[in-house]
Design a protein around this motif. Structure first.
Motif, PDB file in Angstrom:
ATOM      1  N   UNK A  64      66.683  95.905 -87.229  1.00  0.00           N
ATOM      2  CA  UNK A  64      67.362  96.920 -86.419  1.00  0.00           C
ATOM      3  C   UNK A  64      66.505  98.176 -86.299  1.00  0.00           C
ATOM      4  N   UNK A  67      63.567  97.617 -84.155  1.00  0.00           N
ATOM      5  CA  UNK A  67      63.984  97.651 -82.742  1.00  0.00           C
ATOM      6  C   UNK A  67      64.053  99.095 -82.253  1.00  0.00           C
ATOM      7  N   UNK A  71      61.289 100.889 -79.763  1.00  0.00           N
ATOM      8  CA  UNK A  71      61.910 101.196 -78.476  1.00  0.00           C
ATOM      9  C   UNK A  71      61.314 102.432 -77.842  1.00  0.00           C
ATOM     10  N   UNK A  87      56.142  98.319 -74.320  1.00  0.00           N
ATOM     11  CA  UNK A  87      56.974  98.243 -75.520  1.00  0.00           C
ATOM     12  C   UNK A  87      56.779  96.903 -76.217  1.00  0.00           C
ATOM     13  N   UNK A  89      59.084  95.188 -78.479  1.00  0.00           N
ATOM     14  CA  UNK A  89      60.137  94.191 -78.626  1.00  0.00           C
ATOM     15  C   UNK A  89      60.063  93.140 -77.506  1.00  0.00           C
ATOM     16  N   UNK A  90      60.497  91.953 -77.811  1.00  0.00           N
ATOM     17  CA  UNK A  90      60.491  90.820 -76.869  1.00  0.00           C
ATOM     18  C   UNK A  90      59.079  90.320 -76.561  1.00  0.00           C
ATOM     19  N   UNK A 168      65.300  87.526 -84.812  1.00  0.00           N
ATOM     20  CA  UNK A 168      66.529  87.520 -84.016  1.00  0.00           C
ATOM     21  C   UNK A 168      66.809  88.925 -83.464  1.00  0.00           C
ATOM     22  N   UNK A 169      66.527  89.930 -84.297  1.00  0.00           N
ATOM     23  CA  UNK A 169      66.838  91.298 -83.899  1.00  0.00           C
ATOM     24  C   UNK A 169      65.896  91.838 -82.830  1.00  0.00           C
ATOM     25  N   UNK A 170      64.622  91.450 -82.846  1.00  0.00           N
ATOM     26  CA  UNK A 170      63.695  92.053 -81.881  1.00  0.00           C
ATOM     27  C   UNK A 170      63.078  91.051 -80.911  1.00  0.00           C
ATOM     28  N   UNK A 171      63.466  89.759 -81.045  1.00  0.00           N
ATOM     29  CA  UNK A 171      62.772  88.725 -80.278  1.00  0.00           C
ATOM     30  C   UNK A 171      63.215  88.570 -78.839  1.00  0.00           C
ATOM     31  N   UNK A 172      64.518  88.543 -78.606  1.00  0.00           N
ATOM     32  CA  UNK A 172      65.011  88.314 -77.253  1.00  0.00           C
ATOM     33  C   UNK A 172      64.967  86.856 -76.812  1.00  0.00           C
ATOM     34  N   UNK A 173      64.657  85.948 -77.754  1.00  0.00           N
ATOM     35  CA  UNK A 173      64.780  84.511 -77.488  1.00  0.00           C
ATOM     36  C   UNK A 173      63.988  84.017 -76.282  1.00  0.00           C
ATOM     37  N   UNK A 174      62.729  84.425 -76.157  1.00  0.00           N
ATOM     38  CA  UNK A 174      61.923  84.005 -75.012  1.00  0.00           C
ATOM     39  C   UNK A 174      61.043  82.815 -75.393  1.00  0.00           C
ATOM     40  N   UNK A 179      60.638  82.598 -79.295  1.00  0.00           N
ATOM     41  CA  UNK A 179      61.615  81.623 -79.775  1.00  0.00           C
ATOM     42  C   UNK A 179      60.981  80.724 -80.823  1.00  0.00           C
TER      43      UNK A 179
ATOM     44  N   UNK B 158      67.191  87.621 -74.108  1.00  0.00           N
ATOM     45  CA  UNK B 158      68.489  87.142 -74.556  1.00  0.00           C
ATOM     46  C   UNK B 158      68.837  87.629 -75.945  1.00  0.00           C
ATOM     47  N   UNK B 173      65.402  99.385 -75.158  1.00  0.00           N
ATOM     48  CA  UNK B 173      64.369  98.355 -75.048  1.00  0.00           C
ATOM     49  C   UNK B 173      64.541  97.516 -73.788  1.00  0.00           C
TER      50      UNK B 173
END
Lengths: 228, 245
Positions: A64, A67, A71, A87, A89-90, A168-174, A179, B158, B173
């Motif tokens: 967190x 993130x 940010x 940035x 994250x992700x 999980x907190x900063x990945x964004x599931x890409x 991922x 996501x 973000x």
């Protein structure tokens, strides 16, 4: 094929992440461990504690605040925007940096122990033979501490593979970016695709066991070297 | 002596007042807390809540988690549990229909509704994982309807739930994203940032069903709560958070 294309992709990504993180931590963790092993400075305690923090902090806390820090209003985010790299994250490199924080103690602590075990004596001998400190480090310390290096690298690699909360907190599931396997398994479970989850988990279980087996099979050797 | 009275009092009320455990979809957190407060005051029953992702609750319930009621984020999970005979037959009903919102933490970002999507002047758009979260699936349907799906696909990030999607947006973000109206709605309006409340016809209705689980079968408090959720006073609260019926 037992695993789906997405699963294989996640495995590849995870191994790449863990490999890069291990390499980076080898480079920055070694001097930190060396300093911690040899110094009597009053900062030894505080810095040792900071290094160990990720062992105690829940990944959700670490994730967190990473993130927020990464940010647009956080200090890391402002720095990366100043450098025009946007940035973190992700992105894959955002995960790399987060994992470097997260896995730091797994590199530093085994190395520190290994360095402390070697003691002053071999270095003093090397110095009388006119070896420069750097020379002595690579020709005397590194070979003596080799089991420590292997332990540290294996633990760092394995710990990064097993990382979940921070990602999980900063990945964004890409896919192909963030991922990793642990997130992919979580997704399978959440989507009630239990068969897929079981298969991928089995791969993880086998992998983890093999890694630990190697590590523990090394242990006796480790002790022998330390005793010398 | 006073202690004895206190003990007697606790035991005498315990006869009627029961404690139930309820698993609640994350998007329903805010209204549920207020509903429970009123419910406890009215009936004396204690309600313990766990807020989280519906998929996770499903896995836990299947494996014997001691929940008496599930308030899901969808209608499929309760139906699935019912088919697997893990619920009290006939107890399932729709307690709320969710509203999707396109939200930004920046008060000047979304000024002309869906146009902001066409203009495409942002780096990241956050949604909940469409595979597991009904609000994420609805977000995808909306983008498809507006024919911006291809355009925006490279910008999607996501969260594992809408709670996380909200975190991505509120931390800046992601400049904007699709979440549940209930997350940003207070006293009849979007409390901060800027938003576009997505018209319901752009996606399948997000029906959120409640069901009594096997663990709460024939439990008086569980039945009372199910009834209370359909009462006018509970519905007034639910409506305040932007849900429909």
């Amino acid at each position: 094929m037992l695993l789906t294309a997405d699963d294989l992709q996640a495995i590849g990504l995870t191994l790449r992440l863990a490999g890069i993180v291990t390499l980076i931590l080898l480079i920055i963790g070694t001097p930190i461990a060396w300093w911690l092993a040899r110094t009597h400075h009053w900062l030894k305690g505080p810095i040792g504690a900071v290094v160990a923090l990720p062992l105690v902090l829940p990944p959700s806390v670490l994730g967190f605040y990473l993130l927020l820090a990464m940010g647009p209003h956080g200090f890391i985010g402002q720095f990366t925007q100043m450098l025009n790299i946007g940035l973190l994250p992700f992105t894959f490199w955002g995960l790399v940096i987060a994992s470097v924080f997260y896995s730091l103690p797994f590199m530093v602590q085994p190395l520190q122990t290994a360095f402390e075990t070697i003691g002053e004596r071999p270095l003093e001998v090397a110095a009388t033979l006119r070896a420069s400190p750097l020379d002595a480090f690579f020709t005397v310390v590194v070979p003596l501490a080799l089991p420590g290096f292997l332990t540290a690298m294996i633990l760092t690699f394995a710990h990064t593979v097993g990382e979940f909360g921070v990602v999980l907190m900063i990945g964004g599931n890409l896919p192909e970016e963030t991922r990793v396997v642990s997130v992919q398994i979580y997704d399978h479970v959440e989507a009630m695709e239990y068969a897929d989850a079981h298969r991928l988990s089995a791969v993880m279980l086998l992998f983890s066991f093999m890694v630990l087996l190697v590590l523990y099979a090394w242990r006796p050797n480790n002790k022998k070297v330390a005793a010398i | 002596m006073r202690f004895l009275f206190a003990v007697l009092f606790v035991f005498s009320t315990a006869a009627q007042a029961e404690t139930i455990q309820v698993a609640v979809a994350a998007n329903f957190t805010a209204p549920m807390n207020r509903i429970i407060e009123n419910f406890t005051r009215a009936t004396g029953h204690t309600v313990k809540t766990a807020f989280g992702a519906t998929g996770k609750f499903y896995a836990q319930i299947k494996n014997g988690a001691p929940f008496d009621i599930l308030l899901a984020a969808d209608n499929e999970t309760p139906a699935k549990l019912e088919a697997e005979e893990l619920t009290q037959a006939g107890s399932r009903f729709t307690y709320a229909i969710g509203t999707l919102v396109l939200w930004s933490a920046d008060a000047t970002f979304i000024t002309d509704g869906a146009e902001v999507l066409n203009r495409n002047q942002f780096n990241k758009l956050a949604i909940a994982n469409p595979k597991t979260a009904p609000y994420g699936a609805a977000a995808l349907q909306v983008m498809k309807q507006l024919q911006v799906e291809q355009l925006l696909a490279p910008k999607l990030v996501q969260g594992e739930s809408i709670t996380q999607a909200y975190q991505f947006i509120s931390s800046g973000n992601a400049e904007l994203g699709f979440i549940a109206l209930s997350q940003v709605f207070k006293e009849g309006k979007v409390a901060n940032g800027s938003a576009w409340i997505v018209p319901a016809e752009l996606h399948n209705p997000i029906r959120q069903d409640a069901v009594i689980l096997k663990h709460g079968k024939d439990n008086a408090a569980a039945m009372a709560l199910m009834e209370y959720l359909q009462s006018e006073s509970a519905r007034a609260i639910i409506r305040e958070y932007g849900y429909q019926f």
